[in-house]
Design a protein around this motif. Structure first.
Motif, PDB file in Angstrom:
ATOM      1  N   ARG A 164      -0.298   3.517   3.236  1.00  0.00           N
ATOM      2  CA  ARG A 164      -0.181   4.412   2.872  1.00  0.00           C
ATOM      3  C   ARG A 164      -0.088   6.378   3.613  1.00  0.00           C
ATOM      4  O   ARG A 164       0.929   6.852   3.056  1.00  0.00           O
ATOM      5  N   ALA A 165      -0.836   6.100   4.632  1.00  0.00           N
ATOM      6  CA  ALA A 165      -0.695   7.617   4.897  1.00  0.00           C
ATOM      7  C   ALA A 165      -0.564   7.540   6.583  1.00  0.00           C
ATOM      8  O   ALA A 165      -1.372   7.182   7.312  1.00  0.00           O
ATOM      9  N   PRO A 166       0.497   7.320   7.345  1.00  0.00           N
ATOM     10  CA  PRO A 166       0.960   6.445   8.530  1.00  0.00           C
ATOM     11  C   PRO A 166       0.583   7.676   9.672  1.00  0.00           C
ATOM     12  O   PRO A 166       0.270   7.747  10.462  1.00  0.00           O
ATOM     13  N   HIS A 167       0.671   8.971   9.022  1.00  0.00           N
ATOM     14  CA  HIS A 167       0.683   9.962  10.416  1.00  0.00           C
ATOM     15  C   HIS A 167      -1.002  10.648  10.268  1.00  0.00           C
ATOM     16  O   HIS A 167      -1.223  11.654  10.445  1.00  0.00           O
ATOM     17  N   LEU A 168      -1.834   9.682   9.401  1.00  0.00           N
ATOM     18  CA  LEU A 168      -3.423  10.192   9.321  1.00  0.00           C
ATOM     19  C   LEU A 168      -3.731   9.575  10.945  1.00  0.00           C
ATOM     20  O   LEU A 168      -3.523   8.288  11.213  1.00  0.00           O
ATOM     21  N   PRO A 169      -4.806  10.373  11.655  1.00  0.00           N
ATOM     22  CA  PRO A 169      -4.990  10.143  13.143  1.00  0.00           C
ATOM     23  C   PRO A 169      -6.250   8.941  12.345  1.00  0.00           C
ATOM     24  O   PRO A 169      -6.568   8.605  11.643  1.00  0.00           O
ATOM     25  N   GLY A 184       0.512  -0.836   0.493  1.00  0.00           N
ATOM     26  CA  GLY A 184      -0.138  -0.073   0.106  1.00  0.00           C
ATOM     27  C   GLY A 184       0.808   0.989  -0.085  1.00  0.00           C
ATOM     28  O   GLY A 184       0.085   2.727  -0.272  1.00  0.00           O
ATOM     29  N   ALA A 185       2.167   1.382   0.044  1.00  0.00           N
ATOM     30  CA  ALA A 185       2.742   2.238   0.834  1.00  0.00           C
ATOM     31  C   ALA A 185       3.610   3.088  -0.329  1.00  0.00           C
ATOM     32  O   ALA A 185       3.491   4.136  -0.581  1.00  0.00           O
ATOM     33  N   SER A 186       3.816   2.150  -1.248  1.00  0.00           N
ATOM     34  CA  SER A 186       4.024   2.824  -2.377  1.00  0.00           C
ATOM     35  C   SER A 186       3.810   2.752  -4.263  1.00  0.00           C
ATOM     36  O   SER A 186       4.450   3.352  -5.117  1.00  0.00           O
ATOM     37  N   LEU A 187       2.946   1.676  -4.030  1.00  0.00           N
ATOM     38  CA  LEU A 187       2.624   1.822  -5.229  1.00  0.00           C
ATOM     39  C   LEU A 187       1.376   3.563  -5.947  1.00  0.00           C
ATOM     40  O   LEU A 187       0.935   4.231  -4.560  1.00  0.00           O
ATOM     41  N   PRO A 188       1.777   3.673  -7.093  1.00  0.00           N
ATOM     42  CA  PRO A 188       1.181   4.865  -8.065  1.00  0.00           C
ATOM     43  C   PRO A 188      -0.415   4.102  -7.477  1.00  0.00           C
ATOM     44  O   PRO A 188      -0.926   3.318  -7.437  1.00  0.00           O
ATOM     45  N   LEU A 189      -1.291   5.612  -6.732  1.00  0.00           N
ATOM     46  CA  LEU A 189      -2.159   5.413  -6.464  1.00  0.00           C
ATOM     47  C   LEU A 189      -3.480   4.824  -7.118  1.00  0.00           C
ATOM     48  O   LEU A 189      -4.336   3.535  -7.332  1.00  0.00           O
ATOM     49  N   HIS A 225     -10.494   7.364  -6.899  1.00  0.00           N
ATOM     50  CA  HIS A 225      -9.403   8.340  -6.693  1.00  0.00           C
ATOM     51  C   HIS A 225      -8.708   9.085  -6.486  1.00  0.00           C
ATOM     52  O   HIS A 225      -8.177  10.134  -5.594  1.00  0.00           O
ATOM     53  N   ALA A 226     -10.209  10.008  -7.286  1.00  0.00           N
ATOM     54  CA  ALA A 226     -10.354  11.748  -6.922  1.00  0.00           C
ATOM     55  C   ALA A 226     -10.221  12.016  -5.302  1.00  0.00           C
ATOM     56  O   ALA A 226      -9.619  12.243  -4.834  1.00  0.00           O
ATOM     57  N   TYR A 227     -11.684  10.402  -4.535  1.00  0.00           N
ATOM     58  CA  TYR A 227     -12.121  11.237  -3.426  1.00  0.00           C
ATOM     59  C   TYR A 227     -10.098  10.715  -2.173  1.00  0.00           C
ATOM     60  O   TYR A 227      -9.804  11.810  -1.562  1.00  0.00           O
ATOM     61  N   LEU A 228      -9.947   9.471  -2.669  1.00  0.00           N
ATOM     62  CA  LEU A 228      -8.718   9.271  -1.966  1.00  0.00           C
ATOM     63  C   LEU A 228      -7.264  10.029  -1.747  1.00  0.00           C
ATOM     64  O   LEU A 228      -7.231  10.308  -0.909  1.00  0.00           O
ATOM     65  N   SER A 229      -7.267  10.123  -3.065  1.00  0.00           N
ATOM     66  CA  SER A 229      -6.135  11.220  -3.333  1.00  0.00           C
ATOM     67  C   SER A 229      -5.976  12.463  -3.090  1.00  0.00           C
ATOM     68  O   SER A 229      -5.160  12.888  -2.517  1.00  0.00           O
ATOM     69  N   ALA A 230      -7.345  13.270  -2.638  1.00  0.00           N
ATOM     70  CA  ALA A 230      -7.990  14.753  -1.884  1.00  0.00           C
ATOM     71  C   ALA A 230      -7.647  14.100  -0.430  1.00  0.00           C
ATOM     72  O   ALA A 230      -7.217  14.691   0.315  1.00  0.00           O
ATOM     73  N   ALA A 231      -8.470  13.250  -0.315  1.00  0.00           N
ATOM     74  CA  ALA A 231      -8.083  13.132   1.372  1.00  0.00           C
ATOM     75  C   ALA A 231      -6.542  12.395   1.862  1.00  0.00           C
ATOM     76  O   ALA A 231      -6.178  13.127   3.197  1.00  0.00           O
ATOM     77  N   LEU A 232      -5.948  12.103   0.709  1.00  0.00           N
ATOM     78  CA  LEU A 232      -4.102  11.916   0.675  1.00  0.00           C
ATOM     79  C   LEU A 232      -3.584  13.465   1.584  1.00  0.00           C
ATOM     80  O   LEU A 232      -2.759  13.901   1.991  1.00  0.00           O
ATOM     81  N   GLU A 233      -3.990  14.053   0.649  1.00  0.00           N
ATOM     82  CA  GLU A 233      -3.612  15.531  -0.196  1.00  0.00           C
ATOM     83  C   GLU A 233      -3.634  16.327   1.163  1.00  0.00           C
ATOM     84  O   GLU A 233      -2.830  16.494   1.572  1.00  0.00           O
ATOM     85  N   ARG A 234      -4.729  16.569   1.962  1.00  0.00           N
ATOM     86  CA  ARG A 234      -5.675  16.986   3.219  1.00  0.00           C
ATOM     87  C   ARG A 234      -4.228  16.403   4.599  1.00  0.00           C
ATOM     88  O   ARG A 234      -3.904  16.812   5.265  1.00  0.00           O
ATOM     89  N   ALA A 235      -4.614  14.661   4.416  1.00  0.00           N
ATOM     90  CA  ALA A 235      -3.324  14.273   5.230  1.00  0.00           C
ATOM     91  C   ALA A 235      -2.336  14.776   5.485  1.00  0.00           C
ATOM     92  O   ALA A 235      -1.260  14.918   6.715  1.00  0.00           O
ATOM     93  N   ALA A 236      -2.047  14.974   4.225  1.00  0.00           N
ATOM     94  CA  ALA A 236      -0.028  15.278   3.947  1.00  0.00           C
ATOM     95  C   ALA A 236       0.254  16.560   4.775  1.00  0.00           C
ATOM     96  O   ALA A 236      -0.237  17.549   4.481  1.00  0.00           O
TER      97      ALA A 236
END
Lengths: 208, 208, 208, 208
Positions: free
Chosen positions: B150-155, B89-94, B197-208
Motif C-alpha cells: 500500500r505504501a511502497p515509498h515508505l522507508p 493490500g494495494a488497491s482496496l479501500p483502507l 483507520h484513523a491512525y493508519l490513514s494518517a500515517a499513509l498521508e504522511r507517507a505520501a
DNA sequence: TATGAATGAGTGTTCATTCAT
DNA sequence: TATGAATGAACACTCATTCAT
C-alpha cells in the motif's frame, strides 16, 4: 517534617511503615525480575531481609502484596493526590494534552519496572487482574474526565468506549516502550502519540 | 512409490497423531480456563483422557505444548497456508482492508479462547513469550507485507514501526473483544476499526 | 566361518542375535556414560536404534540387560572359554603369575568402560549385585583354582579367604586404574602388583 | 558477651537443629536400607516424621543430605576433631599402628550402615562422589601424614601412591567386613590387616 | 519381528501460608 | 513485633514395563 520521628507514640507505627515500604520495595524488585507468577512470597521476604512470618504480618496474601504495591504506584504517579495530573482537558491543543498525559506515565513506567510488570505482565491471574483494576480504573476515570471536559456533548457511553479503546491500546503498546532503547524511545513515543492523536481527533470530530 | 514411503510410516502414527490432537484440544481448554501458569500438565493429560506419560511422549515440556498449540492455531488461522489472508493490500479501500484483515482474526480469537489466552493472557514466562512470537511474527510480517504494498515509498524502518504500533494496539484491545457480549461486539469492533483507520490513514498521508 | 550367513534357516536367529548384540553394545555405552541407576531402558533402546518393545523382546528387565552384558564381557575376557586364562598356577614365579592374571584384566577393564562400570559402580542395586556375582564368582573360582595349585596344603577355607581379600582389594583399586592417565598407568599398575605380591607371598609363606 | 551473641541466635534454631539431626538419622537409616539411588527424599522426611517441605528447609537437595550426613559421620569418626586418631605414626610397631587405625574405622563402619552405604555402595552419581570425597580426602590425608612420620625420606609422590593404593584396597574390602557375621569378623579383620601389613612393610623396606 | 503408544506410580522439589516461640 | 520451623498438596517430569497393531 520533624514530628515523624519526634513523637514517641508513633515510633512503633513508623517502624512498621518503614518495614512495609521495604517489603514493597523488595516485592517490586522481585516481581519485575521474575514476573508475578514466578515470584515467591518467601523470595520477597528474603529480598527485604525479613522472614515469611513478618511479611504475612503486613499482607495477608501474595495478591495483597501486589495490590498494595500497585496502590503505592498509583499514589506516586500522582493521580491519587492529583498533583501530577492537574490538566485542563478543555482548552489545551490535543497534541499537547497527550504530551501532558502520556509523558509522565511513560517516564514512570520506564522508571518503575515493578509497575510495568504489574500493569503489563499478563501472567497475572484473573484475581489479581481485579486487584489491579483499581489502579486502571483510576487512570481510566481520570482520562474520562479530561475527555469529558473536551467533548461535553459526547454521549457518556460513546465517550467511555473511546477512552477504553485508547487506554487498552496504550496498554498494548507499553511493552514497546519498555523494550525500546534510549535512542529509539523518542521515535516510538512519537509514533504512539501520532496514533492516539489521529484516533482521538477523529473521534472528537465525529462528536462535533 | 510416493505413498509407499509416506503411508506406512504414518500408519503407526495415526493413533499418535489423533492423541496429539486430543491433547492439544485439552490443553486449549485448560489453558483458556485457568491460564497458562495455573495449568498443570497432569490436568491437561487428564482432560485428554490420557496419562502424564502419554502427554510427555508427544511434548517434552509444558512450554512445548503451548508452542505446538499456538502453531496449530496459526495454521488454522490460515496464515501459514495463505488461504484466509490473500488480500490485495494495494488497491482496496483502507476501511475494507481493515475489515478483511481484522474480522477473521477477531472471529478466530473469540471462537478460540485458548488462542486468546496464549496471545493475550498467559503467565508468559519469557521463554514462552519467545515460543509465542512465531505466531505474532507471522502476523506481523503478513501485515507488514500488506502495508508495504500500500505504501511502497515508505522507508521500511518507518513502516515497520507503524505496523508494530498498530499490532500492539490491536493486541491490547483483544481483551475488550473477548469481554464484550454479543450485543456489544459490533460497537467495540467498529470503534477499534475507527481507531486503526484513523491512525493508519494518517500515517499513509504522511507517507505520501 | 561361512555357515553363519549361508545357512538359510538361521537367518532369523542370526538377525535376532545381531539385534541383541547391538542392544548390548548400546547398553554398554549408556551404562558407562551415565551409570547403571541413571540409565533408562528407553535410552538403551534409542541408542540401539530400536524401540522399547524390541528391547523387551530380548530382555525381560533392565537387570537382565546388565546380566547379559556382564556375561558377554566374561565370555570375552576368556574365562568362560578358558582361552586367556590358561595359566599354570603352580610353577610360575609369583610376580609373573600376577602379570599374567592382572594384565589382561586391567587392559580389558580400561578398554571396556561398560565392564568397569558394572563391576565397580556401586550404584548397582542389591538385586543387580547378585546378578553381577556370576561373573565375579567365575573370576573368583578361577583365581582360587590357580591359588590351590600353588598352595595345595592350605586349608580351603583359609585359601578362599585370602583369595576373597585379594579380589576385593583389586576391585577397590579399579577406579584408580580407570582414572589413571596413560602415563601414570604403569606406576599405578606396578604399585598394585607390589601390594598383591607382598600380600600373597606372605600368605604363601605362612602356608608353608 | 560471648554467649550473648551465640546463644540467642541459637535459641531459635534449637528446634531446627534437633530436626536436622532427626532428618539425618532418618536419611542414614533409609540410605542404608535402600541405597542412595532408591531412596526418595519424601521417604526420608516421612521416616523423620516430617513433611517434605521441612526437609527442604534444611537441605536444598537430596545430594546435600548425603553430604551433610557424611560430614556428620566424619566428625563423629573423630578425624575432624582429632580425638580418635591421635596416633604416633613414627614409633609404633606397624601391626599396632594398623590396629589403632583400622579398628575404629571398622567398628564405625559396622556400627553405622549409613556410613558404609555412602562410602561403599551408593548410586554415586559423579556429583555425590565429589560430595563424598571430603570424607575420603580427610581419611587419606590423615593416613598420609601418619605414613609421612614413619617414612620421612620417601618421596611424597611415591608415598601418596602407596597410601592411595592402601586406602582403595581397604575400601574394596569394606563389603566383606559388613557382610561378615560376628563370628567371622575376627578372621576377616585379621586377614585384611595381614594384607595391608605385608604391603606396607614391604613398601617401607623399599623406602629404607 | 518390531513398533511406538500407553501406562501410572513415583521423583525431587516448590511455595503460599500458618504457628509456636 | 519478628522469627523461622512446619506444612502438605501440588508441580513438571520420568521410567520400567506392557500392549495393540
Amino acid at each position: 517534617m520533624a514530628d515523624d520521628t519526634t513523637k514517641p507514640a508513633r515510633k512503633r507505627q513508623a517502624r512498621g511503615e518503614r518495614r512495609m515500604a521495604e517489603l514493597l520495595d523488595a516485592a517490586a524488585e522481585v516481581f519485575a525480575t521474575h514476573g508475578y507468577a514466578k515470584t515467591s512470597t518467601n523470595a520477597i521476604a528474603a529480598a527485604a531481609g525479613a522472614s515469611p512470618g513478618t511479611l504475612y504480618q503486613f499482607f495477608h496474601s501474595k495478591q495483597e502484596i501486589a495490590e498494595a504495591l500497585m496502590t503505592r504506584y498509583v499514589e506516586r504517579l500522582g493521580i491519587a493526590h492529583g498533583s501530577a495530573f492537574a490538566i485542563d482537558g478543555a482548552s489545551l491543543p490535543l497534541a499537547e494534552l497527550l504530551d501532558r498525559v502520556l509523558d509522565p506515565i511513560i517516564a514512570f513506567d520506564r522508571a518503575n519496572p515493578g509497575f510495568h510488570t504489574l500493569l503489563a505482565d499478563p501472567g497475572i491471574t484473573p484475581e489479581l487482574a481485579q486487584a489491579k483494576r483499581p489502579a486502571q480504573k483510576l487512570i481510566f476515570q481520570h482520562l474520562d474526565r479530561i475527555f469529558a471536559d473536551r467533548a461535553p456533548h459526547l454521549p457518556p457511553d460513546e465517550r467511555r468506549l473511546i477512552v477504553a479503546v485508547a487506554v487498552h491500546m496504550f496498554r498494548g503498546v507499553l511493552p514497546m516502550l519498555m523494550a525500546a532503547g534510549d535512542n529509539e524511545l523518542p521515535n516510538v513515543t512519537h509514533e504512539i502519540k501520532q496514533a492516539l492523536h489521529a484516533y482521538l481527533s477523529a473521534a472528537l470530530e465525529r462528536a462535533a
